[in-house]
Write a protein that holds these residues in place. Structure first.
Motif, PDB file in Angstrom:
ATOM      1  N   GLU A 151       0.705  -1.058  -0.130  1.00  0.00           N
ATOM      2  CA  GLU A 151      -0.055   0.015   0.058  1.00  0.00           C
ATOM      3  C   GLU A 151       0.553   1.048  -0.205  1.00  0.00           C
ATOM      4  O   GLU A 151       1.849   0.723   0.364  1.00  0.00           O
ATOM      5  CB  GLU A 151      -0.949  -0.119   1.459  1.00  0.00           C
ATOM      6  N   PRO A 152       0.416   2.408  -0.453  1.00  0.00           N
ATOM      7  CA  PRO A 152       1.193   3.801  -0.639  1.00  0.00           C
ATOM      8  C   PRO A 152       1.734   4.477   1.027  1.00  0.00           C
ATOM      9  O   PRO A 152       2.583   4.569   0.813  1.00  0.00           O
ATOM     10  CB  PRO A 152       0.235   4.586  -0.777  1.00  0.00           C
ATOM     11  N   SER A 153       1.076   2.916   2.181  1.00  0.00           N
ATOM     12  CA  SER A 153       1.585   3.979   3.356  1.00  0.00           C
ATOM     13  C   SER A 153       2.764   2.515   3.692  1.00  0.00           C
ATOM     14  O   SER A 153       3.120   3.048   5.271  1.00  0.00           O
ATOM     15  CB  SER A 153       0.503   4.236   4.327  1.00  0.00           C
ATOM     16  N   GLY A 154       3.137   1.630   2.641  1.00  0.00           N
ATOM     17  CA  GLY A 154       4.127   0.670   3.570  1.00  0.00           C
ATOM     18  C   GLY A 154       3.101  -0.472   3.507  1.00  0.00           C
ATOM     19  O   GLY A 154       1.947  -1.186   2.278  1.00  0.00           O
ATOM     20  N   VAL A 155       4.462  -1.715   3.668  1.00  0.00           N
ATOM     21  CA  VAL A 155       3.623  -3.358   3.285  1.00  0.00           C
ATOM     22  C   VAL A 155       2.075  -3.224   4.886  1.00  0.00           C
ATOM     23  O   VAL A 155       2.687  -2.953   6.150  1.00  0.00           O
ATOM     24  CB  VAL A 155       5.141  -3.711   3.416  1.00  0.00           C
ATOM     25  N   THR A 156       1.010  -3.763   4.120  1.00  0.00           N
ATOM     26  CA  THR A 156       0.705  -4.345   5.143  1.00  0.00           C
ATOM     27  C   THR A 156       0.019  -5.909   5.407  1.00  0.00           C
ATOM     28  O   THR A 156       0.104  -6.790   4.504  1.00  0.00           O
ATOM     29  CB  THR A 156      -0.762  -3.808   5.360  1.00  0.00           C
ATOM     30  N   VAL A 157       0.743  -6.941   6.378  1.00  0.00           N
ATOM     31  CA  VAL A 157       0.637  -8.099   6.524  1.00  0.00           C
ATOM     32  C   VAL A 157      -1.192  -8.481   6.541  1.00  0.00           C
ATOM     33  O   VAL A 157      -1.268  -8.575   7.715  1.00  0.00           O
ATOM     34  CB  VAL A 157       1.520  -8.353   7.397  1.00  0.00           C
ATOM     35  N   ILE A 158      -1.324  -9.533   6.284  1.00  0.00           N
ATOM     36  CA  ILE A 158      -2.823 -10.383   6.275  1.00  0.00           C
ATOM     37  C   ILE A 158      -2.461 -12.027   6.640  1.00  0.00           C
ATOM     38  O   ILE A 158      -1.923 -12.160   5.674  1.00  0.00           O
ATOM     39  CB  ILE A 158      -3.734 -10.466   5.217  1.00  0.00           C
ATOM     40  N   PRO A 159      -2.532 -11.747   7.692  1.00  0.00           N
ATOM     41  CA  PRO A 159      -2.091 -13.292   8.744  1.00  0.00           C
ATOM     42  C   PRO A 159      -2.423 -14.493   8.344  1.00  0.00           C
ATOM     43  O   PRO A 159      -4.037 -14.414   7.795  1.00  0.00           O
ATOM     44  CB  PRO A 159      -2.149 -12.804   9.894  1.00  0.00           C
ATOM     45  N   ALA A 160      -2.149 -15.054   8.099  1.00  0.00           N
ATOM     46  CA  ALA A 160      -2.971 -16.536   7.684  1.00  0.00           C
ATOM     47  C   ALA A 160      -3.666 -17.324   8.640  1.00  0.00           C
ATOM     48  O   ALA A 160      -3.596 -16.652   9.876  1.00  0.00           O
ATOM     49  CB  ALA A 160      -1.966 -17.557   7.358  1.00  0.00           C
ATOM     50  N   PRO A 161      -4.533 -18.102   8.923  1.00  0.00           N
ATOM     51  CA  PRO A 161      -5.695 -18.490  10.072  1.00  0.00           C
ATOM     52  C   PRO A 161      -4.656 -18.988  11.523  1.00  0.00           C
ATOM     53  O   PRO A 161      -4.637 -18.774  12.533  1.00  0.00           O
ATOM     54  CB  PRO A 161      -5.839 -19.565   9.536  1.00  0.00           C
ATOM     55  N   THR A 162      -4.056 -19.231  10.969  1.00  0.00           N
ATOM     56  CA  THR A 162      -2.974 -20.398  12.362  1.00  0.00           C
ATOM     57  C   THR A 162      -1.844 -19.350  11.787  1.00  0.00           C
ATOM     58  O   THR A 162      -0.119 -19.841  12.373  1.00  0.00           O
ATOM     59  CB  THR A 162      -2.697 -21.689  12.344  1.00  0.00           C
ATOM     60  N   GLY A 163      -1.153 -18.003  11.372  1.00  0.00           N
ATOM     61  CA  GLY A 163       0.437 -17.493  11.060  1.00  0.00           C
ATOM     62  C   GLY A 163       0.385 -16.435  12.105  1.00  0.00           C
ATOM     63  O   GLY A 163       1.533 -15.899  11.823  1.00  0.00           O
TER      64      GLY A 163
END
Length: 623
Positions: A128-140
């Motif tokens: 994203e423009p503001s930086g990196v966004t991580v969508i975690p895995a269900p067990t991550g």
């Protein structure tokens, strides 16, 4: 409204009672308050800036720890996944990675490396423009809380640092986010240490400021206190009160200057009051003498009138004698009144000089000729020495004649029979020099500083001196000063006196008297040289000159032979008759009486008058 105003005034009054009233206390309190306020502001600013600095440093350190944890996690995850993706297309975490993360020892990482609560999230990365966004895995998502005891000086701080990144694994990529929270930092301990150090320094500085304020306040207040005490004593009448010299130079330059000006003012005030007191005492004595001088002729006139109203009025000889005596007493009263009026005009500035560029020889010669009859009557040689060439000096002939008449009259009065009085006039490049020298009784050195003062008549050692009015020499000095000249005297008891008068060529351009009252005139050597030109045989004087009010010793007189060799002289056997009462000039003010005053009835005393009256009455009874 009125109640609120009275309340505010009451609070202001209580505040004023709390504030010290002395200048020293207020100065010290003000200095201490300024120092304390400065320390408080500086300490607050320093602590605030240090807190921000250490907070930023803690964030940088925590970010470095997060990157270290990231490197450990990336290595573990990549080894566990092998060639398989860490997060598949469905967003699920690789079971092998999940198992590796479970056995990784995240708690050790939290206690040893991160020293903070650790949260690791693995999943899909979104840029994203503001930086990196991580969508975690269900067990991550994996967490570990900090449980290790802190080292000395470390304290937990409520702050969080998150590092999110896209990790490339061969052809695949996944998102990794590391979050560290509530770490151990040295910020609070450092701030507390610095604050305590600042407080200690502030107390030391405040203590020093108290000492310095007390010293400075005392240094400033002590001269003011001494000045106040001196002013109080001066107001109470102690005119000798001064600010002591050690305190006059203390404090600031302004206070030192104020103390010096106060001392100068007090000295001038004391001098002025002393002059006023001396004038008052002399005036009192003078009024007593004038009262006595007036009472004697008035009593004589009253006695003469009473006798003339009695049998003595029928005797022509007695009547003529009484009328002649009355005329003499009236002349004495007129002389005294003229002296007083003359001195009053001179000292008040009401008398204007009639300056004429005429020959000074005529004025001096006329004044000496008027005194010649009195000199012959007293048996005194009166000599006059004038220069050959005209001596033109701008002067008032009447006033300069009065000066010569007064000086010659005094010389005749104090010179015994057989003595001599020499009058010399000499030119000078800046004016003229006049000298009147006698072989009289002389003047004591202690009296020289005061002979030109008003009402001063000398000690009672000489009857002639003590019987005068004390106005003659004061009038002489006033006239000489009005001409811009200078008068000096040399005298020695039993030898005689010498009065010297220097007159400038033009009084309008003469040097104005300086602060000490002395006039710029010819030096002693010039005076002696000019007079030796007129009397070549005259010996040089070895005495000290008294300028104005300075004491001096007497001067040796020239021999009669030297005086005879002068240009002109006055023989003792002059036969010119004295001027008649109709043509006689107004009597000049001398130290006692005019030298040309009659020797009989006008100058007799009260006892002589009573004796003569008794003789006259007795002769009338015999007839």
């Amino acid at each position: 409204m009125a109640e609120r105003r009275s309340f505010r005034l009451g609070r202001l009054g209580r505040l004023r009672r709390i504030v010290p009233r002395s200048f020293q206390a207020r100065l010290a309190l003000g200095f201490i308050s300024v120092t304390a306020l400065t320390l408080l502001l500086v300490s607050g600013v320093v602590v605030n800036r240090l807190d921000e600095y250490f907070r930023d440093q803690a964030q940088v350190d925590l970010a470095a720890r997060a990157r270290t944890v990231r490197d450990v996690v990336v290595g573990t995850v990549n080894r566990a996944a092998g060639v398989a993706p860490v997060v598949d297309e469905r967003g699920e975490l690789n079971p092998a990675v999940e198992a590796a993360m479970a056995t990784l020892g995240l708690q050790i990482i939290a206690d040893r490396i991160a020293q903070a609560d650790v949260e690791v999230r693995l999943g899909v990365a979104v840029l994203e423009p503001s930086g990196v966004t991580v969508i975690p895995a269900p067990t991550g998502t994996f967490r570990a809380s900090l449980s290790a005891e802190p080292a000395p000086g470390l304290r937990r701080e409520s702050t969080t640092v998150t590092v999110a990144d896209i990790v490339q694994q061969g052809p695949w990529a996944y998102g990794l986010e590391i979050t560290l929270a509530n770490p151990y930092t040295l910020r609070q301990t450092t701030i507390a240490t610095v604050t305590g150090l600042l407080v200690a320094i502030a107390f030391v500085a405040l203590g020093l400021s108290v000492v310095v304020a007390a010293i400075l306040a005392d240094r400033f207040a002590t001269p003011l206190r001494r000045l106040t005490e001196a002013a109080r004593r001066l107001a109470e009448g102690d005119l000798s009160s001064r600010v002591p010299p050690p305190y006059a130079g203390a404090g600031s330059a302004e206070i030192a200057e104020l103390a010096r000006q106060f001392n100068a003012m007090a000295a001038r005030l004391e001098e002025s009051v002393e002059i006023i007191r001396r004038d008052r005492d002399r005036s009192r004595d003078f009024l007593a003498d004038v009262s006595h001088e007036l009472r004697t002729p008035i009593a004589a006139l009253r006695t003469f009138i009473e006798l003339l109203q009695g049998p003595a009025g029928a005797d022509p000889d007695a009547r003529a004698e009484f009328l002649e005596s009355s005329r003499g007493q009236l002349e004495r009263l007129d002389w005294l009144a003229q002296n007083l009026l003359e001195l009053s005009k001179l000292e008040s500035g009401l008398l204007e000089l009639d300056l004429r560029p005429e020959d000074l020889r005529a004025c001096v010669e006329s004044a000496v000729e008027q005194a010649d009859a009195a000199a012959r009557r007293r048996g005194i040689h009166l000599g006059l020495h004038l220069p050959e060439d005209p001596l033109r000096v701008r002067h008032d002939p009447q006033r300069i004649g009065q000066v010569v008449a007064n000086l010659v009259g005094n010389a005749l009065k104090f010179t015994p029979r057989g003595g001599s009085v020499e009058v010399r006039l000499a030119p000078h490049r800046d004016g003229a020099l006049l000298e009147v020298r006698d072989t009289g009784v002389g003047i004591d050195a202690s009296e020289l500083p005061r002979i030109f003062d008003r009402f001063y008549r000398g000690t009672r050692a000489s009857e002639a001196r003590s019987s005068g009015s004390g106005l003659g020499l004061a009038i002489v000095k006033s006239i000489v000063d009005m001409h811009g000249g200078r008068i000096s005297v040399e005298s020695r008891l039993g030898v005689g006196s010498t009065f010297r008068v220097w007159l400038p060529r033009d009084p309008r351009t003469a040097v104005v008297p300086g602060a000490d009252g002395a006039l710029s005139g010819p030096p002693r050597g010039a005076l002696e040289g000019a007079l030796r030109e007129l009397a070549p045989g005259s010996p040089a004087s070895g005495s000290e000159e008294a300028e104005g009010t300075e004491g001096a010793k007497g001067a040796e007189h020239p021999a009669d032979a030297a005086a005879a060799r002068a240009d002109r002289s006055r023989p003792d056997d002059r036969t010119e008759p004295p001027p008649s009462p109709a043509t006689r000039p107004a009597p000049e003010a001398t130290d006692r009486e005019p030298a040309s005053a009659p020797a009989s009835p006008a100058n007799v005393t009260g006892d002589e008058i009573e004796e003569r009256v008794a003789k006259t009455s007795s002769s009338q009874r015999h007839r």
